[in-house]
Scaffold this active site. Structure first.
Site, PDB file in Angstrom:
ATOM      1  N   HIS A  13       1.824   4.439  -2.912  1.00 44.38           N
ATOM      2  CA  HIS A  13       1.979   5.890  -2.735  1.00 44.38           C
ATOM      3  C   HIS A  13       3.387   6.326  -3.173  1.00 44.38           C
ATOM      4  CE1 HIS A  13      -1.696   6.876  -0.581  1.00 44.38           C
ATOM      5  NE2 HIS A  13      -1.469   5.999   0.381  1.00 44.38           N
TER       6      HIS A  13
ATOM      7  N   HIS B 111       0.843  -1.213   0.000  1.00 45.43           N
ATOM      8  CA  HIS B 111       0.000   0.000   0.000  1.00 45.43           C
ATOM      9  C   HIS B 111       0.877   1.261   0.000  1.00 45.43           C
ATOM     10  CE1 HIS B 111      -3.627   2.394   1.225  1.00 45.43           C
ATOM     11  NE2 HIS B 111      -2.688   3.160   1.763  1.00 45.43           N
ATOM     12  N   GLU B 112       1.773   1.342   0.969  1.00 42.86           N
ATOM     13  CA  GLU B 112       2.646   2.523   1.038  1.00 42.86           C
ATOM     14  C   GLU B 112       3.570   2.570  -0.176  1.00 42.86           C
ATOM     15  OE1 GLU B 112       1.775   4.717   3.079  1.00 42.86           O
ATOM     16  OE2 GLU B 112       0.513   3.449   4.349  1.00 42.86           O
TER      17      GLU B 112
ATOM     18  N   GLU C  79      -4.537   7.707  -3.224  1.00 42.56           N
ATOM     19  CA  GLU C  79      -4.997   6.418  -2.706  1.00 42.56           C
ATOM     20  C   GLU C  79      -5.329   5.448  -3.841  1.00 42.56           C
ATOM     21  OE1 GLU C  79      -4.658   5.414   0.253  1.00 42.56           O
ATOM     22  OE2 GLU C  79      -4.326   7.291   1.326  1.00 42.56           O
TER      23      GLU C  79
END
Lengths: 514, 514
Positions: A283, A279-280, A309
């Protein structure tokens, strides 16, 4: 990238006003980097006793940034340039720069400096209070900070102005132009499909086999594994760093040159760290992908938090929870944990990561129930900011909404209303996650149509073709285009929740044999 | 502390001009904290690819600090207050604040902002170049950066002004009022006693037993040990942090609330990390000891770099290389390395840490030869800044001086002229170390006379009485007093090298049976 596209990422520095505006924004951007660095430090290493000093420092910095953002000369420049940059010889980067400078000038001039400084002091101390309150399961100790934050956020909203409801002014901060009624429209089909699939799964009686994850996974090995996975997805450690924090996050001190992320570990919960790293990582590759020509400007960032996101959720879920991805990457997992995964195949591992079950913690939720966590927060935020509910009632409202939407009830506030860091700094962010899921599903669909052999390449362990395409068609532009314009450039149409509805239905019909 | 002493640590905030000056200095102090944080980050974690972004950010920050320091209103305030604070109702803190504000105003107004910014850009990049050059043993790649730094430092000196020689202007930055000819006077007896004792040791044929240190000491265990030693000497981890960097250092982002240190490790060299932890620990307890009322002012710091080094060298050597200290602390070492030190006694361990041998690396040098390393650097710095030698000749001059003073010759530049970080940022710091040894010996002598049972208490594992006394009589004041005034308050007399001469002679006559 065509020559026109490349040109659109350059600033017209032959224009002295553009040059002057750039100088203003470069300094503001540098100061923002210091502020972000201090935030990173606070979450990854700052000693507990330093809080008071840090609160003063951060307030001073926000005061200086405010001073720069409200500089009357900046206002003049923006007014002069707004018409000028519409001419065809100017670039999209010029136009984006003027747009962002105008937006931050308008916002900043609506807030007095003393308020900005005090809000920052409260933010730093409120974060500290949240960490302690979550640790001690003590909502009462966090409540006064939350109260002050709510009051500040209401005042910000009132000063910024709004048409339909006060909460809209805060939504606009993260997704320009977004309103609560528009969120209602966009989220309705999401809510419906989530509830429907969940019900069908529960009624089917089918289960996925998660027994392989009931094991112990030493933290050091998890760290190595995450490093390999991030490298494999194209995150560049030469321009980044991975650390540990209570709440995983990604930050930048000058995209694309210094983009860092954190994750967190539990030796009993491998998916926790893997999925938050992906997830990170999403980003982070977005920020690392922006064109170097945008360095030290507000364009060296994501187009909006919803768009941001979309990339975290795309890499975490669309890609990172797909069977094809793990067919390619599972050998890395097996190398890290040879004993634990000796006799397991990639498909079983991937399916285990897609186990659907209503749960308490948003960041650990499966794709089917995830948006229900967001809708709960959205409804609470809107009511709180609009003045319909009080801070003290949050724990009980939280519980009743979790019961209503997910049929679970948090046994403690730490597992309930205190779980997320967000409210220690403000309100209006949460809808970005679901927006991200919607945009992400559209972009995922686009990727699959551009690459008919999408799954086959993932299965071979290749993800670079995804990153390359996204980098060229989306990441390079940073915040040059507004969210809707960027989406149109990338997928050719407007935001449409039906892509997500189809994605979710197809995926989980497959996994659960519905 | 008496009521008068306590009052002297408060600012007279009933005076509106003092309040206004404090506001100026608070902001400047906060900005300095951000700059220090970015420096800490660069040395402990920043990814390599971030250098360009960081150089811009640091230059912006120095430009803003310069802008604040040269604010005409600050100049007016200082002029107004200089006479006012002489009145008895004002405090020493007021006088110290005005003195430091005046000093930094005068210095800053002599430098143009563009020069300050460019110097900072060069400093950040020069540090990066030094790290690489040392790693690759490639002086040539560092040389152009060194050349630019020398040019900048000469220009700074010329703009600041001096009486006898250009180098004096730089010495003054670290030790107000210090000149090269004064250094000559102070260092002459040091040079003599060092050479004399070294000769006597070499002629005696005596050796200390260092065989216990020829072993492997896993880095993780060393880290735990250093943490225990630092805790034992009174370093407060709740207001601090320990990290790893190529060159150990201590820094503060708001003394006394956030004071951090680094060390470095080699599993084959235990004394390396222990002694550098005690050294940095000395700097750190000094900063942590300053009165909280001085927070966010230039007084929340050491009185000078020489005074600062007096504390690092006192804790590292006077205390940290004494037999009595290790009689108290050796059990901690044995707990960390039970196999390695099973049959060793504290005395043998302490003596091993005092093994005297001319060597290549300053930070690893014993107390007898240490100051010769400094004198070499002092002589080179003076010649370089005064224009008597060229940057290209540094490696050969370094070699010939090491041959002359220490009878050793570096086989590589990494073990020679490239070993220290200092010259990547400027010149004039090195004499602070030997000054620190001189001040430190005087303070050590004072401590022993205040506490007749000094050794006995150290042997019982107690060092807190030392810290308490220093904290009350010295650390609390931060930079309130000028170095000479502070020294007089602490030991009752002026700087006098004979204390160090006696300390060194007695200590090593004992250890080496001379």
């Amino acid at each position: 990238m065509t020559a026109t596209e490349q040109k659109n990422l350059q600033f017209t520095s032959s224009d002295e006003h553009i040059r002057e505006l750039l100088t203003h924004m470069n300094i503001i951007s540098d100061l923002g980097a210091f502020s972000a660095l201090a935030d990173w430090d606070q979450q990854t290493g700052m000693p507990e006793g330093a809080g008071e000093a840090r609160a003063h420092q951060m307030a001073t910095m926000q005061g200086l940034i405010h001073e720069r953002l409200t500089n009357p000369r900046l206002g003049e420049l923006v007014l002069q340039l707004e018409e000028v940059v519409k001419q065809p010889e100017y670039t999209d980067a010029d136009r984006g720069l003027v747009y962002h400078a105008r937006r931050s000038y308008d916002q900043s001039t609506k807030l007095p400096r003393e308020m900005v400084e005090e809000m920052e002091r409260v933010r730093v101390k409120s974060f500290e209070a949240w960490v302690k309150a979550r640790h001690n399961n003590d909502f009462a100790s966090f409540s006064p900070w939350l109260q002050r934050t709510v009051e500040f956020q209401r005042e910000v909203a009132d000063r910024f102005g709004y048409q339909e409801c006060r909460y809209d002014a805060l939504l606009d901060l993260y997704e320009p132009g977004l309103t609560a009624s528009r969120v209602d429209v966009l989220f309705a089909p999401v809510r419906e499909v989530s509830a429907t699939i969940l019900k069908r799964i529960q009624e089917s009686g089918h289960k996925v086999d998660t027994s392989s994850l009931s094991n112990t996974f030493p933290v050091e090995k998890q760290q190595e594994l995450n490093k390999h996975l991030l490298e494999s997805m194209g995150y560049d450690f030469n321009r980044g760093q991975m650390a540990v924090s209570a709440h995983p996050f990604t930050t930048s001190f000058g995209s694309p040159l210094d983009v860092r992320l954190t994750t967190r570990y539990d030796e009993k919960n491998l998916p926790w760290s893997i999925m938050s790293s992906l997830h990170e990582g999403g980003h982070a590759v977005y920020e690392q992908g922006c064109a170097p020509s945008l360095l030290r400007t507000p364009l060296a960032s994501g187009a909006s938090m919803g768009v941001h996101e979309s990339q975290s959720r795309l890499w975490e879920n669309g890609i990172g929870r797909s069977e094809a991805f793990w067919r390619g990457q599972f050998p890395i997992v097996q190398r890290a944990f040879p004993e634990q995964f000796q006799n397991l195949d990639a498909k079983t591992f991937a399916h285990a990561l897609n186990h659907v079950e209503p749960s308490l913690i948003r960041t650990e939720a499966d794709e089917v129930t995830y948006n229900l966590h967001i809708i709960i927060r959205f409804e609470i935020e809107r009511a709180l900011i609009n003045g319909d509910i009080a801070v003290e009632s949050l724990p009980s409202i939280w519980s009743s909404k979790y019961k209503e939407y997910l049929s679970v009830e948090p046994p403690t506030d730490s597992l309930g209303v205190l779980q997320d860091v967000h409210w220690s700094s403000g309100f209006g962010y949460f809808p970005s996650y679901t927006l991200g899921n919607l945009y992400g599903a559209q972009i995922y669909s686009k990727l699959r149509s551009v690459f008919p052999d999408f799954d086959a390449r993932l299965e071979q362990g290749d993800t670079r073709f995804v990153l390359s395409w996204l980098q060229e068609n989306m990441y390079a532009y940073g915040a040059t285009y507004k969210p809707a314009d960027l989406l149109k450039r990338v997928v050719g149409e407007e935001a449409d929740p039906q892509y997500f509805v189809r994605y979710l239905t197809e995926k989980f019909s497959g996994i659960y044999n519905l």
